[in-house]
Design a protein around this motif. Sequence first.
Motif, PDB file in Angstrom:
ATOM      1  N   TYR A  54       0.836  -1.210   0.000  1.00  0.00           N
ATOM      2  CA  TYR A  54       0.000   0.000   0.000  1.00  0.00           C
ATOM      3  C   TYR A  54       0.867   1.255   0.000  1.00  0.00           C
ATOM      4  O   TYR A  54       0.611   2.213  -0.754  1.00  0.00           O
ATOM      5  CB  TYR A  54      -0.930   0.008   1.204  1.00  0.00           C
ATOM      6  N   ALA A  55       1.902   1.258   0.843  1.00  0.00           N
ATOM      7  CA  ALA A  55       2.798   2.419   0.889  1.00  0.00           C
ATOM      8  C   ALA A  55       3.513   2.604  -0.439  1.00  0.00           C
ATOM      9  O   ALA A  55       3.710   3.745  -0.898  1.00  0.00           O
ATOM     10  CB  ALA A  55       3.814   2.236   2.020  1.00  0.00           C
ATOM     11  N   LEU A  56       3.904   1.512  -1.086  1.00  0.00           N
ATOM     12  CA  LEU A  56       4.556   1.612  -2.387  1.00  0.00           C
ATOM     13  C   LEU A  56       3.623   2.225  -3.429  1.00  0.00           C
ATOM     14  O   LEU A  56       4.039   3.092  -4.213  1.00  0.00           O
ATOM     15  CB  LEU A  56       5.015   0.223  -2.843  1.00  0.00           C
ATOM     16  N   VAL A  57       2.380   1.778  -3.446  1.00  0.00           N
ATOM     17  CA  VAL A  57       1.403   2.340  -4.384  1.00  0.00           C
ATOM     18  C   VAL A  57       1.245   3.837  -4.159  1.00  0.00           C
ATOM     19  O   VAL A  57       1.226   4.629  -5.117  1.00  0.00           O
ATOM     20  CB  VAL A  57       0.053   1.607  -4.242  1.00  0.00           C
ATOM     21  N   ARG A  58       1.150   4.236  -2.905  1.00  0.00           N
ATOM     22  CA  ARG A  58       1.027   5.671  -2.596  1.00  0.00           C
ATOM     23  C   ARG A  58       2.297   6.426  -2.964  1.00  0.00           C
ATOM     24  O   ARG A  58       2.243   7.558  -3.462  1.00  0.00           O
ATOM     25  CB  ARG A  58       0.719   5.861  -1.104  1.00  0.00           C
ATOM     26  N   ALA A  59       3.451   5.806  -2.701  1.00  0.00           N
ATOM     27  CA  ALA A  59       4.718   6.478  -2.995  1.00  0.00           C
ATOM     28  C   ALA A  59       4.896   6.712  -4.484  1.00  0.00           C
ATOM     29  O   ALA A  59       5.366   7.772  -4.913  1.00  0.00           O
ATOM     30  CB  ALA A  59       5.881   5.652  -2.444  1.00  0.00           C
ATOM     31  N   VAL A  60       4.528   5.737  -5.303  1.00  0.00           N
ATOM     32  CA  VAL A  60       4.722   5.852  -6.750  1.00  0.00           C
ATOM     33  C   VAL A  60       3.785   6.895  -7.355  1.00  0.00           C
ATOM     34  O   VAL A  60       4.065   7.440  -8.421  1.00  0.00           O
ATOM     35  CB  VAL A  60       4.543   4.468  -7.413  1.00  0.00           C
ATOM     36  N   GLU A  61       2.697   7.197  -6.680  1.00  0.00           N
ATOM     37  CA  GLU A  61       1.797   8.256  -7.163  1.00  0.00           C
ATOM     38  C   GLU A  61       2.485   9.616  -7.130  1.00  0.00           C
ATOM     39  O   GLU A  61       2.180  10.488  -7.951  1.00  0.00           O
ATOM     40  CB  GLU A  61       0.532   8.293  -6.303  1.00  0.00           C
ATOM     41  N   ALA A  62       3.396   9.817  -6.180  1.00  0.00           N
ATOM     42  CA  ALA A  62       4.165  11.061  -6.088  1.00  0.00           C
ATOM     43  C   ALA A  62       5.577  10.695  -5.639  1.00  0.00           C
ATOM     44  O   ALA A  62       5.943  10.890  -4.470  1.00  0.00           O
ATOM     45  CB  ALA A  62       3.512  12.039  -5.114  1.00  0.00           C
ATOM     46  N   PRO A  63       6.398  10.129  -6.528  1.00  0.00           N
ATOM     47  CA  PRO A  63       7.679   9.534  -6.120  1.00  0.00           C
ATOM     48  C   PRO A  63       8.682  10.525  -5.564  1.00  0.00           C
ATOM     49  O   PRO A  63       9.639  10.126  -4.899  1.00  0.00           O
ATOM     50  CB  PRO A  63       8.190   8.885  -7.411  1.00  0.00           C
ATOM     51  N   GLN A  64       8.511  11.832  -5.807  1.00  0.00           N
ATOM     52  CA  GLN A  64       9.461  12.807  -5.275  1.00  0.00           C
ATOM     53  C   GLN A  64       9.289  13.015  -3.769  1.00  0.00           C
ATOM     54  O   GLN A  64      10.213  13.424  -3.078  1.00  0.00           O
ATOM     55  CB  GLN A  64       9.304  14.160  -5.987  1.00  0.00           C
ATOM     56  N   LYS A  65       8.075  12.738  -3.273  1.00  0.00           N
ATOM     57  CA  LYS A  65       7.815  12.889  -1.845  1.00  0.00           C
ATOM     58  C   LYS A  65       8.264  11.630  -1.106  1.00  0.00           C
ATOM     59  O   LYS A  65       8.055  10.520  -1.572  1.00  0.00           O
ATOM     60  CB  LYS A  65       6.327  13.162  -1.611  1.00  0.00           C
ATOM     61  N   LEU A  66       8.834  11.818   0.068  1.00  0.00           N
ATOM     62  CA  LEU A  66       9.476  10.704   0.767  1.00  0.00           C
ATOM     63  C   LEU A  66       8.605  10.052   1.833  1.00  0.00           C
ATOM     64  O   LEU A  66       8.953   8.977   2.347  1.00  0.00           O
ATOM     65  CB  LEU A  66      10.777  11.181   1.416  1.00  0.00           C
ATOM     66  N   LYS A  67       7.448  10.657   2.150  1.00  0.00           N
ATOM     67  CA  LYS A  67       6.641  10.164   3.263  1.00  0.00           C
ATOM     68  C   LYS A  67       6.295   8.688   3.103  1.00  0.00           C
ATOM     69  O   LYS A  67       6.538   7.872   4.002  1.00  0.00           O
ATOM     70  CB  LYS A  67       5.366  10.995   3.384  1.00  0.00           C
TER      71      LYS A  67
END
Length: 496
Positions: A147-160
């Motif tokens: 789930y975190a990976l899916v969210r991260a790839v939506e905005a890969p520049q953000k590190l949260k």
Amino acid sequence: MSVDTKPQDDMPPEVFRFGVSLLFLVTASRLLVNSNEFYPLHGDEAQYWLWAQELSFGYYSKPPLIAWIIGAFTGLLGDREFVVRLASPLLHLGTALLIYGIGNRLFSRRVGFWGSLTYILIPGVSWSSLLISTDPPLLFCWALSLYALVRAVEAPQKLKWWLVGGVAFGVGLLAKYAMVYFLAGLLLWVVAKRRDLLRMPGLWLMIAVGLAVLSPNLIWNAMNGGATLAHTADNADLGHGVRLDPAKLGDFIAGQLGVFGPITFAALVGLIVVRFKTLWKAEATALLLCLILPSLVLMTGLSMLSRANANWAAVSYVGGSVLVAAMLAEGKRGRMVLIAATVLHVVAMGIGYTYHDLARMAGVEIPYKSDPTRRFQGGRTIGRAVAGVLAERGMPVLMTDQRLLYAQLAYYARPRKQVQWDANGRTDSQFEMENPASQAREDTILYVTRSNQPGALQHFREQERIGAITVPLGKGASETYHLFLLRGLTDPPSKG
């Protein structure tokens, strides 16, 4: 992350709310079943509870998370069997909710709904929810990492979300080293579909944080001769040469039908085989494939070479639940398949949770060899019987020669001191590492063993057979435990 064609989300809100409520209803039913405490703790469960009495960064056969979880629950609520197992159904609920989030963000709310419902009802999860093992925290961490990976790839520049994924990945490794398949699948997907992520700090942050979280366990292993890592490698049983045995493949496949369900497993394999090229083209379904196939393919191969327990491929079914839902939920025929699988799984769960009661009502005694819960029988009975002998004999030191028996007696007999006999001169358990028989050289020992003439007797100056305890296990089966009083340990087996 996006897919090539994202379907319209036409699930009515009231149907969605009903579906989510089903997840909580299923979990409540499992808590109710567990609260009856019908099944004694299996030896592995008792072992995890015993580990939780002395928290550490590692244990002989498993990383430490399972002990930490049990320690947290029992520290707050006591150590009844229900409390020892309490985390299991709750973690599976959390995993199902995360699967909803994964399916919703990758595809649609309908896919999220069917993916979460599929997961929480598959037979493997229904069974796993009645006991405590390393699988529930592993699957929860796997789902949170995805789930975190899916969210991260939506905005890969953000590190949260990369950071969240890294913590989840590392904690998953502390649950079970099988979490490493997530890293393998992630890197496979990145190289195949998203090489741009290799140039971004988020991906490397996720991996680095995960390894940092694992590092205390790696240090513990280094200080203890690589105990957990070596045991994990030994489980594959490849050290005695490669022996190709295709017959074992059938057993493994049958196990997967039991874990993921016959309809859903057949649908998953069929989709992968028939529609692989189509699935590989889309970024989202390619990600799911990369997280499904490594463990499933490797365990299938291992099953022919050595052995592979049915649950060793369980991590494949987090992504598998989403993929099956994504491919079937948007079409009428596909939804009929999902409904059929759901009905089958609900019926199987209902029978599985009540078949002892149904048999009793019908006046039928289930043969021991036909009872799938036979591994759980007898622990409570022998434990309480041994507790009585310990009290009668003035609480001598308790000794056993089997890991699972040691753990069950620790939980049910509660001896003041306990040691483990090492019959082969090789460390095979946490108890042989930390509580060898040499710690009780001058003590009076109550030795409980399944052997009528154990070899340990020759290592003591004084031996007295004081009786035996026969524990009925079910129709056509019983287990006899032999009791000896021992004094004066002379020469325990040396470590080879």
